[in-house]
Design an enzyme around this catalytic site. Structure first.
Site, short mmCIF file in Angstrom:
data_model
loop_
_atom_site.label_atom_id
_atom_site.label_comp_id
_atom_site.label_asym_id
_atom_site.label_seq_id
_atom_site.Cartn_x
_atom_site.Cartn_y
_atom_site.Cartn_z
CD GLU A 107 -2.79 -1.24 2.42
OE1 GLU A 107 -2.18 -1.64 3.44
OE2 GLU A 107 -3.99 -0.94 2.42
CD GLU A 127 -3.39 -5.90 4.15
OE1 GLU A 127 -3.46 -6.67 3.17
OE2 GLU A 127 -2.75 -4.84 4.13
N1 3HC Z 1 4.36 -7.38 11.98
C1 3HC Z 1 5.07 -7.79 13.03
N2 3HC Z 1 5.84 -8.91 13.01
C2 3HC Z 1 5.89 -9.59 11.86
C3 3HC Z 1 5.17 -9.21 10.72
C4 3HC Z 1 4.37 -8.03 10.80
N3 3HC Z 1 3.67 -7.58 9.76
N4 3HC Z 1 5.41 -10.11 9.74
C5 3HC Z 1 6.27 -11.01 10.24
N5 3HC Z 1 6.56 -10.70 11.53
C6 3HC Z 1 7.48 -11.41 12.42
C7 3HC Z 1 7.03 -12.85 12.67
O1 3HC Z 1 6.12 -12.92 13.72
C8 3HC Z 1 8.34 -13.52 12.99
O2 3HC Z 1 8.65 -13.21 14.31
P1 3HC Z 1 9.48 -14.26 15.23
O3 3HC Z 1 10.79 -14.46 14.53
O4 3HC Z 1 9.58 -13.55 16.54
O5 3HC Z 1 8.63 -15.50 15.26
C9 3HC Z 1 9.35 -12.77 12.11
O6 3HC Z 1 8.71 -11.55 11.73
C10 3HC Z 1 9.73 -13.53 10.85
O7 3HC Z 1 8.54 -13.93 10.19
P2 3HC Z 1 8.42 -15.33 9.44
O8 3HC Z 1 8.91 -16.42 10.33
O9 3HC Z 1 7.04 -15.40 8.93
O10 3HC Z 1 9.49 -15.13 8.26
P3 3HC Z 1 9.42 -15.62 6.76
O11 3HC Z 1 10.69 -15.19 6.16
O12 3HC Z 1 9.01 -17.04 6.70
O13 3HC Z 1 8.22 -14.76 6.11
C11 3HC Z 1 6.91 -12.84 5.57
C12 3HC Z 1 8.31 -13.39 5.94
C13 3HC Z 1 6.51 -13.36 4.20
C14 3HC Z 1 7.02 -11.34 5.53
C15 3HC Z 1 5.86 -13.31 6.61
O14 3HC Z 1 6.36 -13.00 7.89
C16 3HC Z 1 4.49 -12.69 6.49
O15 3HC Z 1 3.70 -13.13 5.69
N6 3HC Z 1 4.23 -11.68 7.33
C17 3HC Z 1 2.91 -11.08 7.42
C18 3HC Z 1 2.64 -10.14 6.32
C19 3HC Z 1 1.30 -9.50 6.51
O16 3HC Z 1 0.32 -10.13 6.84
N7 3HC Z 1 1.26 -8.19 6.26
C20 3HC Z 1 0.06 -7.43 6.42
C21 3HC Z 1 0.05 -6.85 7.77
S1 3HC Z 1 -1.48 -6.08 8.15
C22 3HC Z 1 -1.39 -4.59 7.38
O17 3HC Z 1 -0.43 -4.28 6.72
C23 3HC Z 1 -2.57 -3.71 7.62
C24 3HC Z 1 -2.59 -2.54 6.70
O18 3HC Z 1 -3.36 -2.84 5.58
C25 3HC Z 1 -3.20 -1.36 7.40
#
Ligand code: 3HC
Ligand code: NAI
Length: 691
Positions: A107, A127
């Site tokens: 975004e 999301e």
């Molecule tokens: N916020 C906070 N922590 C996050 C995070 C986030 N968005 N995404 C990942 N983390 C943390 C995980 O909890 C993990 O923490 P830990 O090591 O303490 O367990 C660490 O980062 C590493 O994450 P992964 O083990 O998942 O690492 P990968 O390399 O396998 O994957 C990734 C990386 C593809 C970025 C995956 O973490 C992911 O899919 N993250 C979520 C992405 C997401 O859902 N984004 C949308 C957020 S909501 C949003 O943006 C709202 C907006 O529209 C207003």
């Protein structure tokens, strides 16, 4: 120069480069937002700066909002404030994308005036997986860039798009060479200046909306086409409504409505549940006494014993990631049948376009079928998937002990048997572990990693790593009847069987579970799996309804009759025959049938499951309540938006759970005696998550 400890600001000629380095995934924490705002202020103040590149260090571009900040007071600048600074910036801002630009990350790229990405970059708005909608303008901007239909698909599925496809869709403007993102982004920014390109604002774009304007039925068609997939989930509907606003409202009003629809989701229990599942999945990978220092064993060759329902699916997991598999059967016929099913599975996948046709032969080329156990002598990991019979399994393990090389991991896929008993058939119990896959084993995400009191730590650690390699969610559990998942299933079985004897019909029980959010009811699932699984023709004694149905040749879907009747297309209808069996058996047991409410059905099933979960936790078979949730969400279809049985229980409140169990115990007997853990938690004022 550092703007703050996660943001650097540098100038390269006319181009200012703002670099964010906030491990692990550059989520938009307050510090990151403040750093970017600070960098922009510098670029604004410096007259020599003509354009800005926004780039990240580490493994990825921004992975989205910082989920850990959700529910806490907002620290300025908010994500939207920071985005407005970028969009209204008087000089071009170029997003330079690598890794995964997700959620708020994408975004934010969309408020930049231009976007460049390396070919390996991936983009998406996931999301929906957190029970939310893209709340930082995603629902309003993405349709303006890629069109309404494509945007709806991307946002309601949470799918990621690769950079090349993103370029085709005009989601990005340019591809950069893999190793030179920073250099190429700076050159692109310079070209934007040289060519006096405009400050493109996605919010002003309308061309891509025309197609949807001409086809207003698109939204309802989309709802209908996805009704099954979206059933029960609130977020997809809010996404659709927000995208409808793109056509109905001016941009700023659409943004106001997007915020309202986002807040509605954020305040609801579904998003809390789905965020719980997100973190619980990652937590499950961590085992308390297994640190990073524990040695990981190489797994280059895998042996599978038994090419039946499970063995074939298990083998496919390894073939899919390029690990060669040798599979053993007792006869050439059984082997040919097993290998044939694996090939057919791949061919079906290829015919649906989900796999390249040439990959079928490539994967089959990694598979060797044999009828001699001796062929497993040099395997690093051997997984046994033969009949669920302790004597048979012990015999296999005794032979394996003599054949397998020292250090090989010896795993069993048993569903219920005591793995200590199996390990005792070898002289190396420390090498024995349970790897409990779920059917279909090539599809289901859950892998219960069952460690016994003797299993060596490197074996447990390697199993955890392996789960990730083959795309499973590994949950490490202790050795005890049914481990975590099947033990709770057994508690559900008891209640379901009892409920139909007392007066409910199978379809009434199934409907209650389906309406709760399970993909199918309990008796439908039994019919699908086959009532004869675990049934023994020799020893059957009409001891329960299931045995009687089996004795009548009603083994479920495959014989067109079980608890339900089935037609040629496997559509089910209530079975008068099965109902008669149930009624007769109840009469024989002296059970007076009565009308049973849906509420009673759900209460008895769900609280029995929670109570069993509490016992499992108390006994240390599961090390945290969230692990139990992950087992049931990823292995048994517990609705993700309800977070798992223990999360659901926490939502009810542990004191209420205790009260309910006591009431149920008074009415229905000792299967509802509350677990001592529940009594303790209530006394200590804690919930399961804090247990
Ligand atoms: N916020 C906070 N922590 C996050 C995070 C986030 N968005 N995404 C990942 N983390 C943390 C995980 O909890 C993990 O923490 P830990 O090591 O303490 O367990 C660490 O980062 C590493 O994450 P992964 O083990 O998942 O690492 P990968 O390399 O396998 O994957 C990734 C990386 C593809 C970025 C995956 O973490 C992911 O899919 N993250 C979520 C992405 C997401 O859902 N984004 C949308 C957020 S909501 C949003 O943006 C709202 C907006 O529209 C207003
Ligand atoms: P299955 O009956 O489909 O397959 C077992 C296969 O093992 C048969 O093909 C048989 O010929 C072969 N076999 C038996 N003894 C053998 C030996 N000594 N050497 C080599 N092959 C031998 O059984 P299924 O369903 O695959 O179950 C296997 C194991 O997986 C069982 O322990 C079961 O409890 C477990 N399991 C089953 C699940 C399911 O849904 N079917 C789910 C999870 C675990």
């Amino acid at each position: 120069m550092q703007v703050n400890d996660v943001t650097r600001y540098e100038c390269e000629g006319l181009i200012a480069v703002i670099t964010v380095d906030s491990p692990p995934v550059n989520a938009f924490s307050a510090k990151v937002r403040q750093g970017i705002a600070g960098g922009l202020e510098k670029a604004r103040a410096d007259e020599a700066v003509g354009a800005v590149v926004l780039i990240c260090q580490g493994k990825t571009f921004f992975a989205g909002a910082d989920i850990t900040e959700f529910g806490k007071p907002v620290i300025e600048p908010s994500l939207r404030t920071m985005q407005a600074m970028i969009e209204d910036f008087p000089k071009p801002v170029i997003a330079a994308i690598h890794g995964t630009a997700l959620g708020g990350g994408l975004e934010t790229a969309l408020v930049c005036h231009y976007r460049i990405a390396v070919p390996s970059a991936r983009m998406g708005l996931p999301e929906v997986n957190l029970g939310l909608l893209p709340g930082a303008g995603g629902t309003q901007r993405l349709p303006r860039v890629i069109g309404v239909a494509a945007a709806l698909d991307l946002m309601t599925s949470g799918k990621q798009t690769g950079a090349k496809k993103a370029l085709d869709m005009a989601l990005i403007d340019r591809l950069a060479d893999e190793g030179n993102l920073r250099g190429e982004a700076i050159a692109f920014a310079q070209a934007v200046l040289d060519e006096k390109r405009p400050l493109v604002k996605v919010r002003d774009m309308t061309e891509k909306l025309e197609e949807a304007r001409a086809n207003p039925a698109l939204f309802d068609d989309f709802r209908k086409a996805n009704a099954r997939k979206f059933r029960g989930f609130k977020a997809p509907e809010n996404i659709i409504r927000s995208v409808e606003n793109v056509l109905k409202l001016p941009f700023d009003e659409g943004m106001v409505q997007e915020r309202a629809l986002f807040n509605e989701l954020m305040e609801g229990s579904q998003s809390a549940a789905q965020r719980h599942v997100f973190f619980a999945e990652r937590q499950a990978a961590k085992v308390d006494d297994i640190g990073k220092d524990v040695e990981l064993l190489p797994v280059r060759k895998v042996g599978v014993i038994g090419a039946g329902t499970m063995g074939g699916g298990i083998a496919m997991n390894f073939l899919n990631v390029g690990i060669p598999v040798t599979i053993v059967e007792t006869s050439q016929d059984a082997l040919d049948r097993g290998l044939g099913i694996i090939r057919k599975n791949y061919e079906v996948t290829a015919s649906k376009g989900k796999m390249k046709p040439e990959d079928v032969d490539m994967r089959m080329g990694l598979l060797t079928g044999v009828t001699m156990l001796e062929a497993l002598a040099d395997m690093d990991l051997i997984i046994e998937a033969v009949f669920e019979n302790l004597d048979v399994k012990r015999e296999v393990f005794a032979k394996l002990d003599a054949i397998a090389k020292p250090g090989a991991i010896l795993a069993t896929n048993t569903s219920y048997l005591d793995i200590d008993d199996i390990a005792a058939a070898t002289k190396r119990p420390e090498s024995v572990i349970g790897l409990h896959f779920f059917s279909p084993a090539n599809v289901m995400k859950l892998l219960e990693i069952v460690r016994t009191k003797d299993t060596a730590k490197p074996i447990v650690a390697t199993a955890g790593k392996l789960a990730k390699t083959i795309g499973k969610i590994g949950v490490t559990v202790g050795n005890g009847f049914g481990f975590v998942g099947n033990r709770i299933l057994a508690a559900r079985n008891t209640q379901c069987d009892q409920l139909v004897l007392e007066g409910a019909t199978p379809q009434q029980v199934d409907k209650a579970l389906y309406d709760f959010g399970f993909p199918m009811g309990h008796f439908q699932m039994r019919d699908l799996v086959g009532l004869d699984v675990g049934w023994n023709r020799e020893t059957t004694s009409s001891a329960n309804v299931r045995e009687i149905l089996n004795e009548m040749g009603r083994h479920g879907q495959k014989t067109k009759g079980g608890y339900y009747d089935y037609d040629e297309k496997r559509n089910h209808t209530p079975s008068p025959v099965a109902l008669k069996v149930i009624e007769d058996f109840a009469a024989k047991q002296g059970i007076a049938r009565r009308a049973i409410s849906d509420e009673e059905i759900l209460d008895r099933i769900l609280y029995a499951m929670v109570n069993e979960g509490a016992r499992i936790l108390d006994e240390g078979i599961a090390s945290r309540s969230s692990d139990i949730d992950i087992c049931w969400v990823t292995g048994y279809g517990w609705p993700r938006y309800r977070g798992g049985p223990m999360f659901w229980a926490d939502l009810q409140g542990v004191p209420q759970v205790l009260e309910k169990l006591k009431t149920l115990q008074a009415k229905h007997g000792d299967s509802f005696v509350p677990s001592p853990l529940i009594e303790r938690l209530v006394a200590e004022g804690k919930n399961f998550n804090q247990a």
